[in-house]
Design an enzyme around this catalytic site. Sequence first.
Site, mmCIF file in Angstrom:
data_model
loop_
_atom_site.group_PDB
_atom_site.id
_atom_site.type_symbol
_atom_site.label_atom_id
_atom_site.label_comp_id
_atom_site.label_asym_id
_atom_site.label_seq_id
_atom_site.Cartn_x
_atom_site.Cartn_y
_atom_site.Cartn_z
ATOM 1 N N GLU A 1 12.202 28.342 132.212
ATOM 2 C CA GLU A 1 12.682 29.146 131.073
ATOM 3 C C GLU A 1 13.071 28.281 129.876
ATOM 4 O O GLU A 1 14.236 28.255 129.462
ATOM 5 C CB GLU A 1 13.857 30.034 131.515
ATOM 6 C CG GLU A 1 13.446 31.069 132.544
ATOM 7 C CD GLU A 1 14.596 31.950 133.038
ATOM 8 O OE1 GLU A 1 15.752 31.576 132.833
ATOM 9 O OE2 GLU A 1 14.315 33.004 133.633
ATOM 10 N N GLU B 1 9.596 35.488 138.346
ATOM 11 C CA GLU B 1 10.872 35.923 138.926
ATOM 12 C C GLU B 1 10.933 37.433 138.761
ATOM 13 O O GLU B 1 10.911 37.937 137.650
ATOM 14 C CB GLU B 1 12.063 35.260 138.229
ATOM 15 C CG GLU B 1 12.070 33.748 138.336
ATOM 16 C CD GLU B 1 13.317 33.106 137.716
ATOM 17 O OE1 GLU B 1 14.232 33.840 137.303
ATOM 18 O OE2 GLU B 1 13.349 31.859 137.647
#
Lengths: 669, 669, 669
Positions: free
Chosen positions: B142, B311
């Site tokens: 991220e 995710e």
Amino acid sequence: MSIGVCYFPEHWPHEQWETDIRQMADAGIEYVRMAEFSWGVLEPERGAFDFEWLDEIVGLVGEYGMEAVLCTPTAAPPRWLVEERPEIRQRDRDGTVRDVGSRRHYCFNSDAYREETERVVRAMAERYADDPRVVGWQTDNEYGCHGTTRCYCDDCADAFRNWVREEYETVDALNEAWGTTFWSQQYDDFEQVDLPRPTPAQDHPSMLLDFARFASDSVVEYNRLQANLLREANEEWFVTHNFMNLFESVDAYEFDEDLDLIAWDSYPTGHAQQAGGETTADELRAGNPDLLSFNHDLYRSVLDRPFWVMEQQPGDVNWPPHSAQPAEGAMRLWAHHATAHGADTVVYFRWRRCLEGQEQYHAGLRKQDGTADRGYADATRAAEELFDLDHVDAPVALLHDYENAWALGEQSHAPDFDYWQLLQSFYASLRAHGVQVDIVHPENDLESYDAVVAPTLHLATESLADHLTAYVESGGELLLGPRTGVKDEFNKLRPGLQPGPLSALVGASVDQHETLPTRFEPTVARPDETDAEYAFRTWAEWLEADAGEPLLEYAGDDIEGGRTAAVRNAVGEGSVVYCGVWPESELANDLVGSLLDRAGVPQTDVLPDGVRVASRDGHTWVMNFRSDPVAVTVAEDASWRLGGPEIDSFDLAIAEIDAVDELSVQIRE
Amino acid sequence: MSIGVCYFPEHWPHEQWETDIRQMADAGIEYVRMAEFSWGVLEPERGAFDFEWLDEIVGLVGEYGMEAVLCTPTAAPPRWLVEERPEIRQRDRDGTVRDVGSRRHYCFNSDAYREETERVVRAMAERYADDPRVVGWQTDNEYGCHGTTRCYCDDCADAFRNWVREEYETVDALNEAWGTTFWSQQYDDFEQVDLPRPTPAQDHPSMLLDFARFASDSVVEYNRLQANLLREANEEWFVTHNFMNLFESVDAYEFDEDLDLIAWDSYPTGHAQQAGGETTADELRAGNPDLLSFNHDLYRSVLDRPFWVMEQQPGDVNWPPHSAQPAEGAMRLWAHHATAHGADTVVYFRWRRCLEGQEQYHAGLRKQDGTADRGYADATRAAEELFDLDHVDAPVALLHDYENAWALGEQSHAPDFDYWQLLQSFYASLRAHGVQVDIVHPENDLESYDAVVAPTLHLATESLADHLTAYVESGGELLLGPRTGVKDEFNKLRPGLQPGPLSALVGASVDQHETLPTRFEPTVARPDETDAEYAFRTWAEWLEADAGEPLLEYAGDDIEGGRTAAVRNAVGEGSVVYCGVWPESELANDLVGSLLDRAGVPQTDVLPDGVRVASRDGHTWVMNFRSDPVAVTVAEDASWRLGGPEIDSFDLAIAEIDAVDELSVQIRE
Amino acid sequence: MSIGVCYFPEHWPHEQWETDIRQMADAGIEYVRMAEFSWGVLEPERGAFDFEWLDEIVGLVGEYGMEAVLCTPTAAPPRWLVEERPEIRQRDRDGTVRDVGSRRHYCFNSDAYREETERVVRAMAERYADDPRVVGWQTDNEYGCHGTTRCYCDDCADAFRNWVREEYETVDALNEAWGTTFWSQQYDDFEQVDLPRPTPAQDHPSMLLDFARFASDSVVEYNRLQANLLREANEEWFVTHNFMNLFESVDAYEFDEDLDLIAWDSYPTGHAQQAGGETTADELRAGNPDLLSFNHDLYRSVLDRPFWVMEQQPGDVNWPPHSAQPAEGAMRLWAHHATAHGADTVVYFRWRRCLEGQEQYHAGLRKQDGTADRGYADATRAAEELFDLDHVDAPVALLHDYENAWALGEQSHAPDFDYWQLLQSFYASLRAHGVQVDIVHPENDLESYDAVVAPTLHLATESLADHLTAYVESGGELLLGPRTGVKDEFNKLRPGLQPGPLSALVGASVDQHETLPTRFEPTVARPDETDAEYAFRTWAEWLEADAGEPLLEYAGDDIEGGRTAAVRNAVGEGSVVYCGVWPESELANDLVGSLLDRAGVPQTDVLPDGVRVASRDGHTWVMNFRSDPVAVTVAEDASWRLGGPEIDSFDLAIAEIDAVDELSVQIRE
Ligand SMILES: [Mg+2]
Ligand SMILES: [Mg+2]
Ligand SMILES: [Mg+2]
Ligand SMILES: [Zn+2]
Ligand SMILES: [Zn+2]
Ligand SMILES: [Zn+2]
């Protein structure tokens, strides 16, 4: 039971002093608190102490038959001291210095400041060691006020490293205890331990909990330094400190060995505005009685002996958003309310409105021109009415722990989850049933209590579980609230399901938890009684009952509908109820009423909001914090020590009755 | 189409590992993502790499028939590294260091950190270069999360100076491009170029846009370093990165050459709460399908190939304001929804609730005690139901560009103007018509699309105008939204009126623009049809039609009443509609429906909110994100691959039909 | 009465200049303001002045029959200067540098910057000293904008120390004046005096007031430096500065000797949105006329001569939350409105929308493509309609003092107490009665006024009391508002009750004060007339009448019910009313209407909101800031200079009548 006042002679011309002291004595005042923040006049330059002015005023206090309570002046080190030793100043988390220019501009972990503290406290203590007019001391003032418990200076970083080293001994133990594998947060050496600093994301919760413990311990240690010096000088003196409303960052229980007396500063109309939500007109005039008595009960319970209100609001004050004039009689009502909850002495702050500095918008018992202010008649009347009483004997304990507040404060998991408000939900219900409550640490001895309410025991050890199980097995009645048994003492999740070590006692475990916006207005109901729904808020646990019997289930047809929300379990000679939601008042009243029934604790019918009763030493106070009058129904032969069954707005009465269930209260139209 | 899971073996005792891996295989999981944030255990001290634990767990993954996806651990450098090279840390705009203690505490432009990155990535890549059980890599985690794309450290200042020098070559060119005569902001030398610093007033918008470009480029460059190392080690591996929901500061399109696969992290109930406005109960249980699929479509379009959800929310999560339990089936619905929009693999995060650190309030597929959590059955069922599919073939493109987001973000000109919400208004309408949409850069090749929607093209060059004109002339149907053609590529206003180089194509120009508070509820209407009014919000342009034909005019008798709000222009074989307001949903549906009609794209009747259809490879998913059941009407001979025409709350069905206009959906009472 | 325009030739190609200048002349423009922020082009490197471009454009201005007003360019020092002398930059209170990159990045107390200022101003002044086309100068631009009045740099710390030393001479005098015994804040030496720094609690209010005085004085001194240089060069020039809407931190009255002309920058639709509360649609289109005229009246009164609007909003602007298009005619209405309140010249900002930098979203009289923007026709029409007028002659004074704003701003004692809004409550009522008002300092000569309104005189000296008593005794009519006579000049409380030295004049004293949330909607009534209740807000004083006669008492049965809220006292040949509450509009109208009656000031019936009249030199403007048309009723023989008795939305008319009571206004349906 007595009345006192806070006085700052250094703010007034010398020729005014005797008039002031005489007027205090005339008002029925017995204690005069002085010397707070007075370092600048006590030691105008290093080493040049000037005690003459204080000697003189202490002399006047004695002459007029009163006693002096002195304060150490450490909450406001003077400019020359800050100039000489600038390292005493705290720092914000981002490194910004908290500078001289207001108060509390010193760090609890500064060796330099501890030296200076020792110097000034020793000088004062020695000066008055043999003075019979000085009966006790307040250390400093309101430790931690203005966000000063937690400091981010270099001294604090060193002290925290040492604290952690002492706590864990090896860095492996530290890594294990905190759980630092997550996000590669391992420590290789204690030297890497640091204060919370600005970081990109959230901080490690186990570190944060220990930092909160450390910061509180630093205040305890600093206070101990002062207390020891005072006790060395004169062991007859009482040593106290003035704590604050629902003050989270300093663990008051840890002061038990260092103080002879606990005191707190009560500003009812200000606290009501700090409580969240929209303050009602009655609260703006007289405060919220449950918020006040929560503090009374907490600070009474720390030493389990009568406490002092060291600062009692005397009229309008300077710091809340709005400062309406307190109601007629409110200043008297507050004194009686404190007494009913175990106070020994109520000290009004301050004698006269101050002409200079930061608190000019704060009333006194006298106006700035010396004439009586609105609180004066109230204080005088209270002084006449108060009488001596034995200590409060509470049949119920409410379990409270600062460490839970710290852990939940850092991981509230919902913007509207607040530890203190959760406690208030249960506590207010106990007050609505007229029952006296001790607010004690969960590890406290509980056997003297008929019932125990634990709104949440978030951090829970095996030994706490054993302690509570033993209490219930031997006949205790226990009510447990949500988020209990979630974490271990290091703020790590337990490998087992919640409530962890308490699961066997509760007879259930938590399948899931969720947080919900209050606008969804969720409800629970009794199984098979779907028409009576009880509102709850914010937090919901889906329980799997084991030995426990389902007591409440989720109402409605959303996904949690029909799942268990609360269970009851009979264990030994007692029983326990575990409630997995944060109850709104009707549900709290239901749970608490049942608990008191099972425990055989006498209770009133649910009292109207703002009307409260409290018993002490064979007397029961009925106190009306409402603007409408109320009527009390009592047993025919009950006699009234003060007032009678018709109670005016913001007024009170004292009945001589045996138990609160002999009494009920109605609002008069 | 497969299911995966994220696993952190380093958080669990060694004896637990094989049980975990066996249970994953039993659940139908095919991919296990590992080693994210594991630097601390991979290299406990400098140079002392420990791969044994990872070797062992990769071995187990292979043994049980699954494949491993490894992560480079660079998102969390360990303490010893920060201690040795503290200069790797980022700084806030005011200079405050972003310290170690959470994650992402490194600067993309730090040479020191690039060295360390190279060292650790090379070591891992070499270790597993020949390991057949490792099939691919996620770089870091991220990028830019927690506001870390833009850093204000000295390395970044140097890097920005170099970036600007490279971009403009001479300082005169820089002054000309940015327009620095305004407020005497001329640069005399490139050395004067600096990062945005705290200044008394607003910053120069052209500098801010280039700073945003530079910051994004820095991330791209940093990722390239990692990707190259991985590709060198094993060219068979796929290299991916996990992007985030509507993430603005990093330009995903720029990663096209450095990644083989795009992935993103999907937390539907959290994203719904970030979207602004009041989250509905259904959104709190299952998220907003349009918000989710916008991300699916965007990240699918970057490489124009199947993407991964790296995710996938498995249950309740730790970071949104409120975390209600997801609906029954939601975790399965999300997997199908992703697949319908082009996903290849859906990886649940995480295997088991973690006992330590910052994410303890985040569910896994298994509870902390190892038993199945609520998402487990959903994931298992999805694993069984998924099947192989060709790539999505979308007939419509929605034009999107990070640079527009940056320029408009710095000069929104109204507190309620938001680039992403404007895009959502048009996108949601496309979804309400059941049409698959690619979300592509405006300079993308458009000829394969029957229709193109450009909610705003704020920055516009002549070449972009030529590109779009060519598209329309050759038969394309184009819908353009407001604030188009306002600025040049340097974020300077154009000398001509808006939409600047697109004016000829649009057949109109903007006489005036204005922003209005939403409480004014302004409307437009068709000329001569004053009874049907359509609401718009925030932004209004008064158009002067030229070649274009007025399509909408402002309703009401306020000063803009009767002025032109939208025009249509036929150009070559296609046509273009320019809409000068931000449409509310009814107007957006009208504009989009007409566009699809003109373009001959099959469409459904407007679908109910929360019910969405999506076609891929001859199958059409009907997905119900509502708590009430729905009924699907289809052609008689349509067959169902999964489920059928009656769809329960939070459930789905898959029909084998040719085009979405064969289908309609009603809510069942 | 003339029209001007702000022009930035440096933003446009040279070949454009003559066209621009010719078009200005065609539009009826008489003044062109230039060179603001032009340091970068005037002195591209140290000492290398380039005046040729300015010479040329000044030449063109003269050629086309207009006059030039030049600005000193000091509001935006160029980068090379900041690079050479970085110490000129201001610092925030926490030490953060306010850096180059926008504007106003210099400190008023920087010796370095004063040197540079002197250099550049002298060069410009000498260059144009003999140029007849340059008629005057604006110093700098909007002193203090963006929070730059108060700086926390080392130069400012030194300067503040010197200021304090000069003010108090001895440190004992300082300690006495401020009252530093409170919280041990004594100063041992002037060297300890420091700027307000981040401190744990509130700062000392007396220090804060002197810091505010010092900061304002620093601006005055800096401006004097510029004014003296300009006057030395050419004593015929007028020197002015452009002040801002309700701008608090700079005391405009202190500029009286250093400026020949006061100007301010008027952005009606922006100011309306800054005023708090929800802006109405009409205000978003044309602004609030009372807010505008308050500024007109204030800046006219500073020198008691016609003022300039130096920047007049020309259309949509870049900085308010929302920027709706101004109503048709608003740009003309504003020019007439300014003139009716005493303006001499209205200068539109700016000639053409700028293509670069921070203000691209700001309209001009011409669009970015050079064609007429919406304000152009309005400005041209205003230029034709304006005519020469004598100075405004106001019968009423409203007393205003920056020092009261500073003292009350630091200790508002309620979140909703605002000095400027309190003034507006009284001022708007004066405007609703059609009366011209001077806004003057309390120590001003008052004998020329028939009535005086003092919304609050928080800081009050004995000499001020004498001054006002003399005014009333000699026949003046005075209306005093709440929080009057509370503090001495050092921001210390007075030993006597409020209104302190004004008590004898008022004939009453304040027993108590309180602040109340506005949601309580409190009211007062006339004694014995309980049916007519008047709303007030926020502030309430309980008065004890002495010589004064109770005029209002608190309504309702709350604790203040029946207590006195206002008194009237006849003193000598005049009388005074003291109102202890902040009146809502009906009460303010009642108090103001009675005052005007007693004073014999001609007044209108209460005008509709948004419709205002103003008289100057035998003419009366009726100005309609509403979207609905109005009708004016006048004496039969009244003649109309412009328009007539039927006035359209956002239009105006000018009647030639003797007194405003000859006129009334109704809204037309
Ligand atoms: Mg403890
Ligand atoms: Mg690009
Ligand atoms: Mg003055
Ligand atoms: Zn410290
Ligand atoms: Zn950096
Ligand atoms: Zn300065």
